[in-house]
Write a protein that holds these residues in place. Structure first.
Motif, PDB file in Angstrom:
ATOM      1  N   UNK A 247       0.824  -1.199   0.000  1.00 55.38           N
ATOM      2  CA  UNK A 247       0.000   0.000   0.000  1.00 55.38           C
ATOM      3  C   UNK A 247       0.864   1.258   0.000  1.00 55.38           C
ATOM      4  N   UNK A 248       1.937   1.223   0.782  1.00 57.88           N
ATOM      5  CA  UNK A 248       2.774   2.408   0.947  1.00 57.88           C
ATOM      6  C   UNK A 248       3.886   2.515  -0.083  1.00 57.88           C
ATOM      7  N   UNK A 249       4.170   1.436  -0.831  1.00 63.39           N
ATOM      8  CA  UNK A 249       5.362   1.408  -1.680  1.00 63.39           C
ATOM      9  C   UNK A 249       5.449   2.556  -2.686  1.00 63.39           C
ATOM     10  N   UNK A 250       4.373   2.918  -3.390  1.00 57.41           N
ATOM     11  CA  UNK A 250       4.494   4.050  -4.325  1.00 57.41           C
ATOM     12  C   UNK A 250       4.948   5.333  -3.639  1.00 57.41           C
ATOM     13  N   UNK A 251       4.520   5.557  -2.417  1.00 56.42           N
ATOM     14  CA  UNK A 251       4.877   6.771  -1.684  1.00 56.42           C
ATOM     15  C   UNK A 251       6.281   6.663  -1.093  1.00 56.42           C
ATOM     16  N   UNK A 252       6.710   5.445  -0.778  1.00 63.29           N
ATOM     17  CA  UNK A 252       8.095   5.241  -0.353  1.00 63.29           C
ATOM     18  C   UNK A 252       9.040   5.498  -1.531  1.00 63.29           C
ATOM     19  N   UNK A 253       8.645   5.016  -2.702  1.00 62.49           N
ATOM     20  CA  UNK A 253       9.481   5.204  -3.901  1.00 62.49           C
ATOM     21  C   UNK A 253       9.612   6.675  -4.271  1.00 62.49           C
ATOM     22  N   UNK A 254       8.539   7.430  -4.076  1.00 66.66           N
ATOM     23  CA  UNK A 254       8.549   8.842  -4.462  1.00 66.66           C
ATOM     24  C   UNK A 254       9.202   9.737  -3.410  1.00 66.66           C
ATOM     25  N   UNK A 255       9.448   9.180  -2.218  1.00 64.60           N
ATOM     26  CA  UNK A 255      10.024   9.982  -1.144  1.00 64.60           C
ATOM     27  C   UNK A 255       9.002  10.680  -0.276  1.00 64.60           C
ATOM     28  N   UNK A 256       7.705  10.494  -0.563  1.00 62.74           N
ATOM     29  CA  UNK A 256       6.662  11.100   0.278  1.00 62.74           C
ATOM     30  C   UNK A 256       6.644  10.481   1.668  1.00 62.74           C
ATOM     31  N   UNK A 257       7.047   9.210   1.761  1.00 62.47           N
ATOM     32  CA  UNK A 257       7.099   8.505   3.037  1.00 62.47           C
ATOM     33  C   UNK A 257       8.484   7.909   3.242  1.00 62.47           C
ATOM     34  N   UNK A 258       8.845   7.738   4.508  1.00 60.34           N
ATOM     35  CA  UNK A 258      10.127   7.141   4.890  1.00 60.34           C
ATOM     36  C   UNK A 258       9.848   5.924   5.751  1.00 60.34           C
ATOM     37  N   UNK A 259      10.499   4.818   5.442  1.00 61.35           N
ATOM     38  CA  UNK A 259      10.336   3.586   6.205  1.00 61.35           C
ATOM     39  C   UNK A 259      11.118   3.671   7.514  1.00 61.35           C
ATOM     40  N   UNK A 260      10.507   3.183   8.604  1.00 60.33           N
ATOM     41  CA  UNK A 260      11.112   3.244   9.936  1.00 60.33           C
ATOM     42  C   UNK A 260      11.155   1.855  10.569  1.00 60.33           C
ATOM     43  N   UNK A 261      12.152   1.622  11.424  1.00 56.47           N
ATOM     44  CA  UNK A 261      12.206   0.439  12.287  1.00 56.47           C
ATOM     45  C   UNK A 261      12.089  -0.861  11.489  1.00 56.47           C
ATOM     46  N   UNK A 262      12.772  -0.937  10.354  1.00 60.38           N
ATOM     47  CA  UNK A 262      12.655  -2.095   9.472  1.00 60.38           C
ATOM     48  C   UNK A 262      13.083  -3.400  10.145  1.00 60.38           C
ATOM     49  N   UNK A 263      14.039  -3.345  11.054  1.00 57.35           N
ATOM     50  CA  UNK A 263      14.569  -4.565  11.672  1.00 57.35           C
ATOM     51  C   UNK A 263      13.608  -5.201  12.668  1.00 57.35           C
ATOM     52  N   UNK A 264      12.547  -4.499  13.024  1.00 61.28           N
ATOM     53  CA  UNK A 264      11.635  -5.008  14.054  1.00 61.28           C
ATOM     54  C   UNK A 264      10.223  -5.288  13.510  1.00 61.28           C
ATOM     55  N   UNK A 265      10.051  -5.321  12.196  1.00 60.96           N
ATOM     56  CA  UNK A 265       8.715  -5.528  11.644  1.00 60.96           C
ATOM     57  C   UNK A 265       8.185  -6.928  11.996  1.00 60.96           C
ATOM     58  N   UNK A 266       6.875  -7.063  12.193  1.00 63.81           N
ATOM     59  CA  UNK A 266       6.298  -8.370  12.527  1.00 63.81           C
ATOM     60  C   UNK A 266       6.349  -9.319  11.330  1.00 63.81           C
ATOM     61  N   UNK A 267       6.090 -10.622  11.548  1.00 65.57           N
ATOM     62  CA  UNK A 267       6.089 -11.586  10.439  1.00 65.57           C
ATOM     63  C   UNK A 267       5.064 -11.230   9.373  1.00 65.57           C
ATOM     64  N   UNK A 268       5.316 -11.696   8.159  1.00 66.99           N
ATOM     65  CA  UNK A 268       4.393 -11.466   7.051  1.00 66.99           C
ATOM     66  C   UNK A 268       3.023 -12.059   7.367  1.00 66.99           C
TER      67      UNK A 268
END
Length: 297
Positions: A247-268
């Protein structure tokens, strides 16, 4: 025999919907007709299938036993008839599908032209909502949803894995700073929470640290019960959210959003196509399930 078969079909619908009125509405026939058919079936079997009061209808033990046997027999009968019909004609008719808003917009709708090109005689009625529908009472053929199944009477076919992402806007991060650990979120980071449409409960942000689950649920500016609006809340800078990455990927790609705390994300989680186990798999539903698995897996 046709009259008796109709009575059996009506009986199973009364059991599944929990009432004569709801069964009549779902079958498109008068309640008086449903009542008469059930009475005739009880007379034929010489047993009471339902306990009726002015306020409720419940299945007797004999009725429950009869239901468990008849749904298996009806499924076998419909499957046999389907094989004969399917061999003579292409899949056709109205297919009722339900999906969440973002799933419909970003996943299903962009892919549907391929399905329609393959099966032009199938018409699709697509219901779009984050509300989890009742497949029996809402007369849907199938739903596309994520997460574990709470109802054992449903069958789920896995489509694909869903990765999580926790994110915020660059402006939000400039104002509040970048959290280095999930527990940092407890220290003055406003959140924008997702609120379940079914039970109105707030879903906490979930993380995993060395095998230990961490739930974050505290101060928030806003909570939203629809996935597209939830994403809009983070884009407006109202807080940090946790959502599915697709859902967020297009906005992450454009720089509108920044991903945080990637190492602690829950299981898929997994996305499934779900349908009732006691419902006949019509040709139109069967080809849609096969197509969805082929397309999305």
């Amino acid at each position: 025999m046709d009259h008796h078969l109709l009575a059996i079909r009506v009986f199973t619908r009364v059991v599944e919907t929990g009432g004569f009125t709801r069964a009549a509405d779902s079958l498109g026939m008068p309640k008086a007709t449903v009542t008469k058919l059930i009475q005739n079936l009880e007379n034929h079997l010489q047993t009471k299938l339902f306990q009726r009061t002015t306020r409720s209808v419940s299945v007797t033990s004999e009725g429950e036993c009869y239901y468990q046997r008849t749904i298996k027999w009806l499924a076998e009968l419909e499957q046999m008839e389907s094989h004969i019909t399917d061999s003579q004609a292409a899949p056709q008719g109205v297919l009722r599908i339900d999906a969440g808003g973002t799933t419909a917009r970003q996943v299903l709708l962009p892919a549907l032209p391929d399905f329609i090109a393959r099966y032009p005689q199938i018409q699709i009625d697509l219901g779009v909502s984050d509300r989890i529908i009742d497949l029996i009472n809402d007369s849907a053929d199938c739903v596309i949803r994520s997460g574990p199944l709470a109802d054992s009477s449903l069958i789920a076919r896995r489509l694909f894995a869903l990765k999580w992402v926790t994110c915020a806007t660059p402006a939000y991060i400039a104002r509040h700073g970048t959290p280095q650990h999930p527990n940092d979120l407890q220290q003055g980071y406003p959140l924008a929470h997702y609120r379940h449409a079914l039970n109105d409960r707030i879903q906490p942000l979930q993380f995993v640290d060395k095998g230990k689950e961490i739930d974050i649920l505290h101060r928030y500016y806003i909570s939203v019960n629809e996935s597209n609006a939830h994403l809009a809340s983070v884009l407006a800078g109202l807080g940090i959210i946790q959502t599915f990455r697709f859902m967020a990927q297009p906005h992450l790609d454009s720089g509108e959003l920044v991903s945080l705390l990637d190492s602690w994300q829950p299981p898929d989680e997994s996305m499934y196509v779900v349908y009732p186990s006691n419902r006949h798999l019509s040709a139109k539903l069967r080809v849609f399930i096969d197509w969805a698995i082929e397309r999305f897996s």
